[in-house]
Design a protein around this motif. Sequence first.
Motif: not given
Length: 322
Positions: A170-180
Amino acid sequence: MSTKTPPAGFRPSYETCTEPGPFCPIQATTLGYYPNQGVNIFLAIGYGLAALITIVTGVWKRTWGFSIAVAAGCALECVGYVGRCLLADNPWNGDAFKIQIVAIVLGPTLVCIGLYLTLKHAVTALNRSLSRVAPRLYPLFFVPADVSCLVIQAIGGGIAASAGPGKLDLLQHGNRTIMAGIVLQVVVLLCFGTLSGDYLFRAGRYFRSGNVAPEYQAGAALFVDKKFRTFIWAMGVAYAALLIRCIYRIAEMQGGWGSAIMQHESSFIVLESFMVLIACVLLAAFAPGIFFPQMSHSFAAQEEDKRPQTESDSAGTEMERV
């Protein structure tokens, strides 16, 4: 709790740690260090002053859209660095960590809106026929695009913040969304820079040609005006600073939370904190209401008083203001 061994299954996190200790070392925090309190106090004050100056100048000169966007961005940055000041006292302060992450990520997105609004007014004041795009379309495209970047990053921040212990996916999904969201912001900034550079090149070539039509003489005079040229240079430097910041953020987020780049305070201070502060200070110090008065509602009202207008003309002029 024993000072020698942690309880079975214990993992240091913002949920299990409230302050530094034997089982909650500083290195286990996302930042991995005590933020420099003096620098962060300086930054918080700098952003606060930029927000105040922008609001005062905006009310005085009636540059509503520009001033609200930039002041809101500066205010968010100020709150973010107050959060970092709290982390300097206690790096395990979970609320302060979330505040600084959200505010510092979202603040520059609002500041960018101020830049986007200037292009429409510059094109309208100089020579709209030289623009490849109708002036009114610039804010209609760039502002929603910028808000989309903000929303995506906010969603990513919410996902990351909701990831509790053991929820690495879940943390990584949030990270990828921020980066997008940040990557999209870079794309939007590059499109804005390309269109702005193209227009200024075409305008410079036209006004230096010596064959300026009578209806564009006011634009020709504005193009060589020292205040206006200073304003354009200030906007250019602010744009470059914000672009550098966004590119740095991509590199920082690429490694995920607690990456080596994220835990390197000096690069954060130089490429994030001061890049955005430079942009905010320039936008506040070289306010359009003073250096580019054609962007203010006061100037529009004065111009309308100088000449008679039909009802439709007045409505059209008002639609050109932001």
